[in-house]
Design an enzyme around this catalytic site. Structure first.
Site, PDB file in Angstrom:
ATOM      1  N   GLY A 132     -99.039 -24.778  42.191  1.00 22.28           N
ATOM      2  CA  GLY A 132     -97.940 -24.322  43.032  1.00 22.28           C
ATOM      3  C   GLY A 132     -96.799 -25.317  42.984  1.00 22.28           C
ATOM      4  O   GLY A 132     -97.009 -26.493  42.663  1.00 22.28           O
ATOM      5  N   SER A 158     -91.866 -30.494  38.230  1.00 21.82           N
ATOM      6  CA  SER A 158     -92.914 -29.484  38.062  1.00 21.82           C
ATOM      7  C   SER A 158     -92.826 -28.863  36.676  1.00 21.82           C
ATOM      8  O   SER A 158     -91.724 -28.613  36.168  1.00 21.82           O
ATOM      9  CB  SER A 158     -92.699 -28.396  39.115  1.00 21.82           C
ATOM     10  OG  SER A 158     -93.310 -27.209  38.697  1.00 21.82           O
ATOM     11  N   GLU A 175     -93.136 -26.011  35.963  1.00 25.75           N
ATOM     12  CA  GLU A 175     -92.500 -24.691  36.074  1.00 25.75           C
ATOM     13  C   GLU A 175     -91.004 -24.787  36.391  1.00 25.75           C
ATOM     14  O   GLU A 175     -90.415 -23.831  36.891  1.00 25.75           O
ATOM     15  CB  GLU A 175     -93.202 -23.842  37.147  1.00 25.75           C
ATOM     16  CG  GLU A 175     -94.638 -23.497  36.861  1.00 25.75           C
ATOM     17  CD  GLU A 175     -94.856 -22.642  35.605  1.00 25.75           C
ATOM     18  OE1 GLU A 175     -93.888 -22.335  34.888  1.00 25.75           O
ATOM     19  OE2 GLU A 175     -96.026 -22.321  35.352  1.00 25.75           O
ATOM     20  N   HIS A 228     -93.426 -21.189  44.729  1.00 25.54           N
ATOM     21  CA  HIS A 228     -94.423 -20.601  43.822  1.00 25.54           C
ATOM     22  C   HIS A 228     -95.807 -21.075  44.259  1.00 25.54           C
ATOM     23  O   HIS A 228     -96.050 -22.271  44.347  1.00 25.54           O
ATOM     24  CB  HIS A 228     -94.117 -21.043  42.393  1.00 25.54           C
ATOM     25  CG  HIS A 228     -95.243 -20.786  41.439  1.00 25.54           C
ATOM     26  ND1 HIS A 228     -95.826 -19.551  41.290  1.00 25.54           N
ATOM     27  CD2 HIS A 228     -95.898 -21.600  40.580  1.00 25.54           C
ATOM     28  CE1 HIS A 228     -96.785 -19.629  40.390  1.00 25.54           C
ATOM     29  NE2 HIS A 228     -96.867 -20.864  39.944  1.00 25.54           N
ATOM     30  N   HIS A 230    -100.303 -20.280  44.272  1.00 22.90           N
ATOM     31  CA  HIS A 230    -101.453 -19.616  43.663  1.00 22.90           C
ATOM     32  C   HIS A 230    -102.362 -19.167  44.809  1.00 22.90           C
ATOM     33  O   HIS A 230    -103.573 -19.332  44.738  1.00 22.90           O
ATOM     34  CB  HIS A 230    -102.211 -20.574  42.746  1.00 22.90           C
ATOM     35  CG  HIS A 230    -101.451 -21.025  41.540  1.00 22.90           C
ATOM     36  ND1 HIS A 230    -101.996 -21.852  40.600  1.00 22.90           N
ATOM     37  CD2 HIS A 230    -100.190 -20.767  41.121  1.00 22.90           C
ATOM     38  CE1 HIS A 230    -101.089 -22.079  39.643  1.00 22.90           C
ATOM     39  NE2 HIS A 230     -99.986 -21.436  39.946  1.00 22.90           N
TER      40      HIS A 230
END
Ligand SMILES: [Zn+2]
Length: 209
Positions: A29, A75, A77, A96, A98
């Site tokens: 995340g 991150s 991401e 974001h 999980h």
């Protein structure tokens, strides 16, 4: 850099809170906030445990991923976050997760239909599923943008949840509601027949905003 300092604090506090809520596991995340004045992104670092994260661990990057401030890499991401900020006006935070119930539906690749009244104001309606993409790529963000449309959150196939908002708090609460909706949908599916919110109720609620 006054805004940046404030955003760093918000990102850290919301990260720890989300971790304690079970929206993240381990180092999965990530959260970010965008400062429209400086065009900089404040984002969680890669591979640092949330329960050990401090303000100094939070990273500041530009929209191309260059590190402006911080001792860690952003991150993995970061590209997904930046693609959203490049395209979406009025989005200043991306969360974001999980989170388990929602991620289970991301594995089923099944959208969460409009089953709860809260989904209208918080999520903009049902929670759609974005096509699968390699983690850590631009495509993850681009695929999410294809389904987000007027929605505030979506599922990422076989991966997790993406929620957007005008503030860190708003994006975070939307991520919470995705998990809550997924959990209730899971129980409702197991218990029997699903009744969606009728269109006339949905329309009235949308017009009462
Ligand atoms: Zn992820």
């Amino acid at each position: 850099m006054g805004n940046i300092t404030l955003l760093k604090k918000q990102i850290l506090e919301t990260s720890i809170y989300s971790y304690n809520q079970g929206l993240f596991a381990g180092t999965s995340g990530n959260l970010s906030a965008y400062d429209g004045e400086s065009n900089l992104v404040v984002i969680t670092p890669t591979s640092i445990r949330y329960d050990e994260m401090t303000l100094e661990d939070i990273v500041v990057i530009d929209l191309e991923g260059n590190i402006v401030e911080g001792k860690h890499k952003p991150s993995s991401e970061w590209q997904m976050h930046c693609e959203i900020y490049k395209v979406k006006d009025n989005v200043y935070s991306v969360v974001h997760t999980h989170s388990p119930y929602a991620t289970a539906f991301a594995v089923n690749r099944k959208s969460i239909p409009l089953i709860l009244i809260e989904m209208i104001p918080f999520l903009g309606g049902e929670v759609p599923v974005a096509e699968i993409a390699l983690p850590g790529t631009k495509e993850l963000g681009l695929n999410a943008l294809k389904v987000l449309d007027d929605k505030n959150a979506c599922l990422l196939s076989n991966h997790g949840v993406l929620a957007i908002g005008e503030t860190v708090d708003q994006a975070h609460i939307r991520a919470e509601y995705v998990e809550d909706s997924a959990k209730i949908y899971h129980y409702a599916l197991n218990a029997g027949e699903i009744h969606l919110i009728p269109k006339d109720i949905e329309n009235k609620m949308r017009n009462n905003k």
